[in-house]
Design a protein around this motif. Structure first.
Motif, PDB file in Angstrom:
ATOM      1  N   GLY A  79       0.824  -1.201   0.000  1.00  0.00           N
ATOM      2  CA  GLY A  79       0.000   0.000   0.000  1.00  0.00           C
ATOM      3  C   GLY A  79       0.860   1.254   0.000  1.00  0.00           C
ATOM      4  O   GLY A  79       2.087   1.198   0.181  1.00  0.00           O
TER       5      GLY A  79
ATOM      6  N   GLU B 125      -2.958  -0.799  -2.275  1.00  0.00           N
ATOM      7  CA  GLU B 125      -3.938   0.047  -1.599  1.00  0.00           C
ATOM      8  C   GLU B 125      -3.423   1.481  -1.464  1.00  0.00           C
ATOM      9  O   GLU B 125      -2.223   1.697  -1.277  1.00  0.00           O
ATOM     10  CB  GLU B 125      -4.245  -0.504  -0.203  1.00  0.00           C
ATOM     11  CG  GLU B 125      -4.883  -1.876  -0.222  1.00  0.00           C
ATOM     12  CD  GLU B 125      -5.266  -2.349   1.175  1.00  0.00           C
ATOM     13  OE1 GLU B 125      -5.076  -1.581   2.150  1.00  0.00           O
ATOM     14  OE2 GLU B 125      -5.757  -3.481   1.289  1.00  0.00           O
TER      15      GLU B 125
ATOM     16  N   ASP C 221      -8.718   3.530  -0.807  1.00  0.00           N
ATOM     17  CA  ASP C 221      -9.024   2.167  -0.377  1.00  0.00           C
ATOM     18  C   ASP C 221      -9.291   2.143   1.125  1.00  0.00           C
ATOM     19  O   ASP C 221     -10.094   1.345   1.600  1.00  0.00           O
ATOM     20  CB  ASP C 221      -7.860   1.229  -0.706  1.00  0.00           C
ATOM     21  CG  ASP C 221      -7.701   1.045  -2.203  1.00  0.00           C
ATOM     22  OD1 ASP C 221      -8.578   0.422  -2.812  1.00  0.00           O
ATOM     23  OD2 ASP C 221      -6.708   1.555  -2.767  1.00  0.00           O
TER      24      ASP C 221
END
Length: 432
Positions: free
Chosen positions: A224, A283, A327
């Motif tokens: 992420g 993410e 996200d």
């Protein structure tokens, strides 16, 4: 894990930037808000996040200050790598499954970048090769232990102070490859909050930040990307002088505040779209100040009296969730249940309601750094080692289906005498 893609990084970044700027973004870029109002439950998507922020700015959590010895590079590398492995072993034993690793603390990098010079946190000198790639090392070691890594970037900060010695060090990068943005684009640089920062109102600045994110996502196996809450980061005595930028780009806005929020919005849209075009599985999240707006200013706000991201940082964090740009969102709820001006439970429930009709996950940032610290306004942090307060917060997080995890701020506070009881409690609750 592959560190580099075959395609030229510069080509990818240029292509992404063109795509980012060419058209008006769709209403939703990541998680369509037109879907039925059922939040994605952690059990369907993933296990709940049990995370920790690991800060490198000013070497707060890592690397060890004692390791920065330019006279013995091999000792420095082994000390830093061993310290990180020890931290990851400890985190695994505590049941931590996600580390938010600060790879861009300012205008420097903890990865081998073609855009930013090496960070001085490893060697003591900006631009000096540390002898290994800290981000790649972290990814290898964390993934080996089943721990995910989110690359945490501070988007606009260039330096942590404006001392003459800092200016000299930044200027000395002119002959480096790459040099600091401070010398390459002096016209982008402002002073705000007694730091050198990039001016968020300049479109090329947002493109540049997007290119930095694109480089990380395209070349590294990160799980992420996270931005912290430093968008517009003024202090009362050190406001950013963006009047010339506002005169150039602010036509059509009712106020400078609206224009500033538009600038932050543009960055989030651009970065969100870029990540999804490069690697849809990576993410994108933001960790904003815990209060979006106070109800006294906006009926949609929370029943609080705290500094608000919308008004102070010019970040409409609630809108980003509603539009599906993120996200996940990880608001910093750094207060106890008894703090009347910004109650933990009031804010956690407010954020749970915000994410409810969307597919944006909600992780709550918890103030581990306050545990065991005496405080006149927040005495609960010292009652029985802070365990009852921590337990109440974790219990609430687990009781609300919209909350998909907890992130502790910050890693080194797990190793302090005042948090010993709380850490033991965490290990019993989260550890295997």
């Amino acid at each position: 894990m592959t560190r580099k893609v075959k395609t030229s990084g510069a080509f990818i970044i240029a292509a992404i930037l063109l795509a980012s700027c060419s058209s008006k973004p769709p209403v939703s870029l990541v998680t369509p808000v037109t879907k039925p109002a059922h939040p994605a439950s952690p059990s369907q998507n993933q296990e709940p996040v049990r995370g920790v922020w690991l800060a490198t700015v000013s070497r707060l959590d890592w690397p060890p200050v004692a390791s920065v010895n330019p006279n013995n590079a091999s000792t420095r590398v082994s000390q830093q790598q061993q310290a990180l492995k020890n931290k990851l072993d400890n985190l695994k034993s505590l049941g931590i499954n996600t580390v938010f690793f600060q790879i861009k603390p300012d205008g420097t990098a903890l990865w081998q970048s073609k855009i930013l010079p090496w960070s001085d946190v490893m060697t003591g000198k900006i631009g000096e090769d540390p002898g290994y790639d800290p981000l790649q090392f972290m990814l290898d070691e964390a993934h080996k232990r089943g721990i995910k890594v989110h690359a945490w970037l501070n988007p606009y900060r260039v330096s942590t102070n404006t001392k003459p010695s800092t200016v000299a060090e930044l200027n000395n990068t002119l002959s480096d490859q790459p040099p600091s943005v401070f010398v390459l684009h002096r016209d982008w640089i402002r002073i705000s909050g007694d730091r050198y920062v990039l001016d968020p109102g300049i479109p090329e600045v947002r493109d540049w930040i997007t290119s930095v994110v694109a480089e990380v996502v395209s070349r590294y196996d990160v799980d992420g990307v996270q931005f912290d809450d430093y968008f517009y980061t003024e202090s009362p005595g050190s406001r950013i002088n963006d009047n010339p930028t506002f005169q150039k780009y602010g036509q059509g806005f009712d106020s400078k505040a609206d224009w500033r929020r538009h600038n932050t919005q543009q960055l989030i849209e651009q970065v969100s779209r870029t990540i999804k075009q490069l690697k849809p599985g990576v993410e994108f999240g933001v960790s904003p100040a815990g209060v979006w707006r106070n109800r006294s200013f906006d009926p949609a706000g929370s029943d609080t009296r705290g500094a608000a991201a919308y008004d102070e940082s010019f970040a409409d964090t609630r809108k980003w969730v509603q539009q599906g740009l993120l996200d996940y969102i990880a608001p910093q709820l750094y207060w106890p249940f008894a703090r009347d001006a910004a109650r933990y439970d009031v804010l956690a429930k407010w954020w749970a309601d915000v994410v409810k009709p969307t597919n944006t996950r909600l992780y709550i940032g918890v103030a581990l750094y306050k545990v065991g610290e005496p405080s006149r306004k927040e005495p609960d942090w010292t009652v029985n080692g802070g365990v009852p307060e921590l337990k109440k917060q974790l219990d609430l997080n687990e009781s609300l289906p919209q909350i998909s995890g907890t992130i502790l701020f910050r890693e080194n506070n797990l190793n302090q005498p005042q948090t010993r009881e709380a850490v033991s409690y965490l290990k019993n609750r989260w550890g295997s």
